[in-house]
Design a protein around this motif. Sequence first.
Motif, PDB file in Angstrom:
ATOM      1  N   ILE A 610       0.851  -1.191   0.000  1.00 24.27           N
ATOM      2  CA  ILE A 610       0.000   0.000   0.000  1.00 24.27           C
ATOM      3  C   ILE A 610       0.886   1.239   0.000  1.00 24.27           C
ATOM      4  N   GLN A 611       0.634   2.144  -0.929  1.00 30.95           N
ATOM      5  CA  GLN A 611       1.418   3.369  -1.006  1.00 30.95           C
ATOM      6  C   GLN A 611       0.519   4.561  -1.300  1.00 30.95           C
ATOM      7  N   ASN A 612       0.964   5.729  -0.878  1.00 30.99           N
ATOM      8  CA  ASN A 612       0.246   6.966  -1.176  1.00 30.99           C
ATOM      9  C   ASN A 612       0.669   7.489  -2.540  1.00 30.99           C
ATOM     10  N   ARG A 613      -0.308   7.893  -3.338  1.00 27.63           N
ATOM     11  CA  ARG A 613      -0.005   8.504  -4.634  1.00 27.63           C
ATOM     12  C   ARG A 613      -0.770   9.826  -4.735  1.00 27.63           C
ATOM     13  N   SER A 614      -0.073  10.854  -5.204  1.00 31.35           N
ATOM     14  CA  SER A 614      -0.721  12.159  -5.352  1.00 31.35           C
ATOM     15  C   SER A 614      -1.590  12.153  -6.596  1.00 31.35           C
ATOM     16  N   ILE A 615      -2.739  12.835  -6.490  1.00 34.08           N
ATOM     17  CA  ILE A 615      -3.697  12.864  -7.594  1.00 34.08           C
ATOM     18  C   ILE A 615      -4.144  14.302  -7.853  1.00 34.08           C
ATOM     19  N   TYR A 616      -4.726  14.501  -9.011  1.00 32.68           N
ATOM     20  CA  TYR A 616      -5.312  15.785  -9.382  1.00 32.68           C
ATOM     21  C   TYR A 616      -6.695  15.499  -9.967  1.00 32.68           C
ATOM     22  N   THR A 617      -7.712  16.155  -9.390  1.00 42.10           N
ATOM     23  CA  THR A 617      -9.086  15.944  -9.839  1.00 42.10           C
ATOM     24  C   THR A 617      -9.631  17.248 -10.403  1.00 42.10           C
ATOM     25  N   SER A 618     -10.221  17.177 -11.602  1.00 43.46           N
ATOM     26  CA  SER A 618     -10.775  18.367 -12.250  1.00 43.46           C
ATOM     27  C   SER A 618     -12.284  18.228 -12.389  1.00 43.46           C
ATOM     28  N   TYR A 619     -12.981  19.308 -12.067  1.00 43.84           N
ATOM     29  CA  TYR A 619     -14.439  19.395 -12.195  1.00 43.84           C
ATOM     30  C   TYR A 619     -14.706  20.495 -13.215  1.00 43.84           C
ATOM     31  N   THR A 620     -15.432  20.183 -14.269  1.00 40.40           N
ATOM     32  CA  THR A 620     -15.466  21.074 -15.436  1.00 40.40           C
ATOM     33  C   THR A 620     -16.748  21.876 -15.601  1.00 40.40           C
ATOM     34  N   ASP A 621     -17.741  21.699 -14.732  1.00 37.18           N
ATOM     35  CA  ASP A 621     -18.989  22.452 -14.910  1.00 37.18           C
ATOM     36  C   ASP A 621     -19.612  22.762 -13.561  1.00 37.18           C
ATOM     37  N   VAL A 622     -18.820  23.347 -12.667  1.00 30.61           N
ATOM     38  CA  VAL A 622     -19.304  23.687 -11.338  1.00 30.61           C
ATOM     39  C   VAL A 622     -20.026  25.029 -11.397  1.00 30.61           C
ATOM     40  N   ALA A 623     -21.122  25.153 -10.644  1.00 37.48           N
ATOM     41  CA  ALA A 623     -21.841  26.428 -10.540  1.00 37.48           C
ATOM     42  C   ALA A 623     -21.891  26.864  -9.081  1.00 37.48           C
ATOM     43  N   GLN A 624     -21.776  28.175  -8.850  1.00 33.87           N
ATOM     44  CA  GLN A 624     -21.860  28.753  -7.515  1.00 33.87           C
ATOM     45  C   GLN A 624     -22.872  29.884  -7.524  1.00 33.87           C
ATOM     46  N   ILE A 625     -23.633  30.002  -6.438  1.00 37.63           N
ATOM     47  CA  ILE A 625     -24.552  31.122  -6.260  1.00 37.63           C
ATOM     48  C   ILE A 625     -24.172  31.843  -4.980  1.00 37.63           C
ATOM     49  N   GLN A 663      -6.712  11.856 -11.956  1.00 40.88           N
ATOM     50  CA  GLN A 663      -5.538  11.233 -12.545  1.00 40.88           C
ATOM     51  C   GLN A 663      -4.381  11.227 -11.561  1.00 40.88           C
ATOM     52  N   PHE A 664      -3.461  10.256 -11.723  1.00 43.17           N
ATOM     53  CA  PHE A 664      -2.253  10.212 -10.923  1.00 43.17           C
ATOM     54  C   PHE A 664      -1.261  11.236 -11.461  1.00 43.17           C
ATOM     55  N   ASN A 665      -0.614  11.977 -10.555  1.00 45.74           N
ATOM     56  CA  ASN A 665       0.318  13.017 -10.980  1.00 45.74           C
ATOM     57  C   ASN A 665       1.608  12.465 -11.560  1.00 45.74           C
ATOM     58  N   ASP A 666       2.065  11.291 -11.053  1.00 46.44           N
ATOM     59  CA  ASP A 666       3.392  10.836 -11.459  1.00 46.44           C
ATOM     60  C   ASP A 666       3.432  10.302 -12.885  1.00 46.44           C
ATOM     61  N   ASP A 667       2.309   9.738 -13.371  1.00 44.60           N
ATOM     62  CA  ASP A 667       2.333   9.223 -14.746  1.00 44.60           C
ATOM     63  C   ASP A 667       1.171   9.743 -15.592  1.00 44.60           C
ATOM     64  N   ASN A 668       0.369  10.666 -15.022  1.00 45.35           N
ATOM     65  CA  ASN A 668      -0.723  11.326 -15.745  1.00 45.35           C
ATOM     66  C   ASN A 668      -1.818  10.367 -16.204  1.00 45.35           C
ATOM     67  N   THR A 669      -1.908   9.156 -15.657  1.00 46.56           N
ATOM     68  CA  THR A 669      -2.957   8.218 -16.053  1.00 46.56           C
ATOM     69  C   THR A 669      -4.249   8.524 -15.308  1.00 46.56           C
ATOM     70  N   ILE A 670      -5.357   8.460 -16.033  1.00 45.21           N
ATOM     71  CA  ILE A 670      -6.675   8.711 -15.451  1.00 45.21           C
ATOM     72  C   ILE A 670      -7.184   7.420 -14.823  1.00 45.21           C
ATOM     73  N   PHE A 671      -7.629   7.499 -13.559  1.00 45.05           N
ATOM     74  CA  PHE A 671      -8.090   6.288 -12.889  1.00 45.05           C
ATOM     75  C   PHE A 671      -9.567   6.346 -12.500  1.00 45.05           C
ATOM     76  N   GLU A 672     -10.214   7.519 -12.665  1.00 45.62           N
ATOM     77  CA  GLU A 672     -11.624   7.589 -12.290  1.00 45.62           C
ATOM     78  C   GLU A 672     -12.298   8.739 -13.021  1.00 45.62           C
ATOM     79  N   ARG A 673     -13.522   8.490 -13.502  1.00 43.48           N
ATOM     80  CA  ARG A 673     -14.377   9.519 -14.085  1.00 43.48           C
ATOM     81  C   ARG A 673     -15.775   9.369 -13.507  1.00 43.48           C
TER      82      ARG A 673
END
Length: 799
Positions: A610-625, A663-673
């Motif tokens: 088990i290891q920790n991996r840094s990730i980056y998650t993008s949300y492309t259509d968020v709305a705020q009021i 996606q994982f930061n170290d290899d840029n692979t997407i793991f969840e949508r």
Amino acid sequence: MKLLFVGAFALTATLSFGQITEPIDSTSNDNNVNLNETLIIGKGVIDIVEDRKTPVAVSTITTETIQDKAIGNVDFPEIFTTTPSVYVSDQSSGFGDSKMFLRGFSSQNTAYLLNGQPINGMEDGNLYWSNWSAVTEIANAVQIQRGLGSSKLAISSVGGTVNMVTKATDKKQGGYVRYNVGNDSYQSATVAYNTGMKGKWGASILFNHWQAHRSYAKGTNGSGQSYFVSVGYKPNERHNINLMIFGAPQEHGQNYSTKSASQWKNGKHDKKYNNTYGYLNGEGKNLRTNYYHKPVANLNWDWSINDNLSLSTVVYASTGTGGGTSGVGRATNSANLNDNFEVNFDKIVTDNAAIDGGIANYRNGSAIRSSVNNHFWYGAVTNLNFDTKTGWNFNLGADVRFYHGDHFQQMTDLLGLKGWQETNASNGQNVVVTETFSTNPWSALFKHADRDQRTARDYSEDINYQGVFGQAEYSNDVFTVFGQAAISNQFYQKFDTWNYGGVETASEKVNKTGWNVKGGISFNLNDENTVFGNAGQYSRQPFLDNVFEYNKVDLRQPEVKNEEITGFEVGYKYQTRNLRVNVNAYHTRWGNRFLGISGSVQVENENGEIQNRSIYTSYTDVAQIHKGIEVDFDTKISKAFSLYGFASIGDWKYDGESPFESQFNDDNTIFERGNVDLTGTYIGEAAQFTFGLGTKVTFARGFYWDVDFNFNGSTYGQVNPEEVVKSKLKGETYQAERISPYARVNTGIAYEFKFGAQKIKFRGNVRNLFNDQYISKIDRNGYGYGVGRTWNAGVTYNF
């Protein structure tokens, strides 16, 4: 010199129509910003509301208040907390690391202008106050326009616009010397001199040096300088030219909010704890240091073509060099490096028992490296004004900006190693670097890593912007109405070397069109009562960081579209000779927002570990009021006593569903949508309820005392969309953790006396008088401690 005070509580719920947050002067009905002591430059491009007719919510802070409240060991945005819907956090992070929110919007979505020049970062909209500490020394006035504001530019004023106007060449000869001290060995010395206008020419100069062994938390030592040179030339009554050059090189240790709940709640560490600070060979060392030098030059030209027509232009340029350091470490030995390099562990840590903080985590092969952000930025704003003298006024102008930025990492301290190895994820090649580079901001101007000494990151970008704008306004004694429109094109291109095997690879060229329209009207019902309203819509181009894939030059798919902002506002103002009351209500919808969040996950590798991996998650259509009500008042009870206050109540929530991709930061692979519905989730980081009261008491001419009370409540942590999904799968309602409300009391006293043409002024301040302990924010890194009691005092000699 008349002493003005900006009430720390000027109940500026909506200081509309150019109100100043200062006690009313019972001897004068003119409470507008007094900018007549200097040669005002850039009148047509600096959107300062100087009358009470413009239908926007506005608070103005004068130079006297800045000199009283912001000079010393206080981050500049702290003085804005005396106005409604302003929240400032991260004061304990280090000198200049405060973050300001306006109506719940961060600096990314609040437009900051300096003499009409946009200064938000062109890549991501961020603004770092540590780069602008010189403003406290040279500001002539600062005006906060909440909401759509009066700016004619197509800028990112979702929450509002902050206009900072610097001093120009002073008309009068003279100067001053100031010396300040403060807690934790803070010292600051300033020298300023004005030649006065000698015929057609004049010059003003200012130099400042400051230093301290910490701002508040451990390891937040800092030092820096400020310099300002202004040269004015007025060949005749129709032309006014002013050249200004200023900057604020600085270096300071940082304190990131990475305290866990147990550390805070169980009292494991005190409020000055800094988990990136420790001891190396018996000396204190911080893994986090920020250093930067951003000199700015602008040339203003005001041309009165005739009695009706005038042209104002500002041409500017800025270069930025520096970055921020962080610790990097891993278990390693000499076999991991080329045979020519070896690790000397003894030099990394000599006494483990002396370690306090994160440095101990890196003792098995560690180093400190810097993430560098170097850029060059130049542009121009010009505005042609036609005043018919019959009530109609027309403006037409242009705004162009050109930007190039370079981003890479370089080593600053090898901590006893003879080299550092990094594996390029794109081709598996091992890169070894041996050079280190100073964090001195003056050195950073001239020396940084060549391409073969860069590690982990090496990319650049070009951003160009061209916009045109126009405004029509009609005003008479009964009402004022205005309409504005702007259209712009933004060009993007990204270049990456590190992630493409050491070969610079360019993205495709991208152009996106944006626009805005807004208008407003105000009615003077009688001499005491005024109402106003405004509305507008923005279509704002996304930031470059959102246009391209993380660590790639590929465009995001689906393509990131323009953000859509719609705002409405109404207000009421009551004013008599000794009382002003303002009430304002607003509604802002920010749609199609891109939201990027960094984090980490635990995963099982191919060996079952088990290891920790840094990730980056993008949300492309968020709305705020964002909607709310703001109220403020100020009253002159007597010549010696004034009272002022404000309150703002906000209701800021996310709205609707957004797709996301992780996606994982170290290899840029997407793991969840997937998709996430954030409807009803409170927006975090800023207080949705603020309240303040304050007073100023004048004991004798030049001798006065002021006290400010400020309360912040309904503040939430950053939303975690992943937890939102988990909660809804369980049939639960998610809300981020709510911060306990807190209050602070700030106070100050001043005494000024004259002898001949000279003056001496003493001023002392205490912030958080009762040393209250509180949390100012919660983000993905943990809890952010508030600042306890701090103080500063100074003496100024004017000649």
